[in-house]
Enzyme design. Sequence first.
Site, mmCIF file in Angstrom:
data_model
loop_
_atom_site.group_PDB
_atom_site.id
_atom_site.type_symbol
_atom_site.label_atom_id
_atom_site.label_comp_id
_atom_site.label_asym_id
_atom_site.label_seq_id
_atom_site.Cartn_x
_atom_site.Cartn_y
_atom_site.Cartn_z
ATOM 1 N N THR A 50 0.815 -1.218 0.000
ATOM 2 C CA THR A 50 0.000 0.000 0.000
ATOM 3 C C THR A 50 0.847 1.267 0.000
ATOM 4 O O THR A 50 1.918 1.316 0.611
ATOM 5 C CB THR A 50 -0.915 -0.015 1.246
ATOM 6 N N GLY B 251 -4.120 2.055 -2.846
ATOM 7 C CA GLY B 251 -4.698 1.200 -1.807
ATOM 8 C C GLY B 251 -5.375 0.027 -2.470
ATOM 9 O O GLY B 251 -4.726 -0.967 -2.810
ATOM 10 N N GLY C 47 -25.841 -4.426 26.678
ATOM 11 C CA GLY C 47 -26.567 -3.207 27.044
ATOM 12 C C GLY C 47 -25.598 -2.071 27.355
ATOM 13 O O GLY C 47 -24.558 -1.936 26.687
ATOM 14 N N GLU D 169 -5.943 -6.077 3.756
ATOM 15 C CA GLU D 169 -5.789 -7.226 2.843
ATOM 16 C C GLU D 169 -6.966 -7.292 1.854
ATOM 17 O O GLU D 169 -7.411 -8.359 1.457
ATOM 18 C CB GLU D 169 -5.579 -8.527 3.622
ATOM 19 N N GLY D 170 -7.426 -6.097 1.488
ATOM 20 C CA GLY D 170 -8.512 -5.992 0.521
ATOM 21 C C GLY D 170 -9.835 -5.717 1.215
ATOM 22 O O GLY D 170 -10.281 -6.510 2.041
ATOM 23 N N THR D 171 -10.446 -4.574 0.892
ATOM 24 C CA THR D 171 -11.736 -4.219 1.509
ATOM 25 C C THR D 171 -12.808 -5.238 1.094
ATOM 26 O O THR D 171 -12.614 -6.001 0.135
ATOM 27 C CB THR D 171 -12.193 -2.830 1.018
#
Length: 383
Positions: free
Chosen positions: A125, A130, A340, A364-366
């Site tokens: 990256t 990216g 809660g 590692e990749g969206t």
Amino acid sequence: MALDPDIFKQLEDTVARVVREKWIPLEDDVEETGEVAQDVIDEMKEMGLFGLTIPEEYGGLGLNTEEEARLMFEVGKAAPAFRSVFGTTIGIGSQGIVMDGTDEQKSKYLPKLAAGEIVGSFCLTEPNAGSDAKSLQTTAILDGNEYVLNGTKRYITNAPRAGLFTVYARTNPEDKSAGGVSAILVEAGTKGQSTGKIDKKMGQKGTQTSDLVFEDCRVPATQLLGLEEGVGFKTAMKVLDRGRLHLAAACVGMARRLIDDALAYAMERKQFGQPIANFQLVQAMLADSETELYAARTMTLDACKRRDAGEKTTRAAACAKYYATEMVGRVADRAVQIHGGAGYIAEYKVERFYRDVRLFRLYEGTSQIQQLIIARDMIKSAS
Ligand code: COS
């Protein structure tokens, strides 16, 4: 090559015990200090955790993908900082060398990586590259018998503590395609290479990322991975195919932890005169989480088994990474809901994990890149 089943079982039990008895009790320390203590790292080395996936001939255990995933099911139960200490070394930081390195490169680096003497880091990256990894701009230009690197790598996991970087750079700047990219092995401390300040992140405290900057950084030409130019992008993609299964498994582990914690809380916490676990709307959340966990675990193991059998599993790995990372996000959200008000309070940890797991859907990749990989492969197979 798979380990002897009895030996693997012993290893799995040992890892599960260390996670339960040592790492989980230390999570608050990591949160406070932002670091995993050195004695914990030393024990990881003794256990061979840095060499899990490195072939036996180079001092590792040579686990296959399924075995690696089964261990990550256990490791993933602790805060992600613990896995991150050795995760890049057994994953994206070493597998390029294992897959495409020359014998000499393997002999030089893999034993040190396996022993935990050096940490391996994967540098793809950049500020302007990216999801579109192919557009990377860092250059490595051959000058005599050296490559000269210039450029900036961004969000590099373990950059501040790594000993070896696999840097993806353009050896042919004229060629803007994947064919212009090569992988170069750069040792930490090489003149002209520096790390930026450690990034402040939303979660995953104790994992370290930073920029990695190259300014006329010279390395011998023999540091070109596999001594072959122009195949670096493919190496990166192959490495990510395996890395995505590792991450899917880590998400399965974290989901198990979150569900167990939410269940324990629901059985103990009383409202309207009885444990909230008796209420069907709470049960629905528990059941949905358990069902999705089961699906992610099964999917991950199936993809790993197919990879170990020699199948190309780019699509399956993307499916597993996509589903497991999204799954753990939903599970974490429900775990907060079941807790809660306590779910929003730091001491219950669940709010921390809710933030921690958010990253899995990005690196590692969206999720969107996984969708794209899956659909493109479907279209390719159907055409
Ligand atoms: N295994 C082997 N080779 C692969 C591959 C894989 N899984 N995926 C792609 N390749 C090859 C292709 O076959 C192609 O080779 P040819 O030029 O010889 O045909 C080359 O690599 C380029 O591939 P492609 O044209 O598909 O590249 P794109 O730019 O279109 O897309 C994606 C590639 C989007 C899948 C890639 O850039 C990607 O994974 N991006 C996300 C990056 C990422 O995960 N970053 C996180 C960094 S680590 S924290």
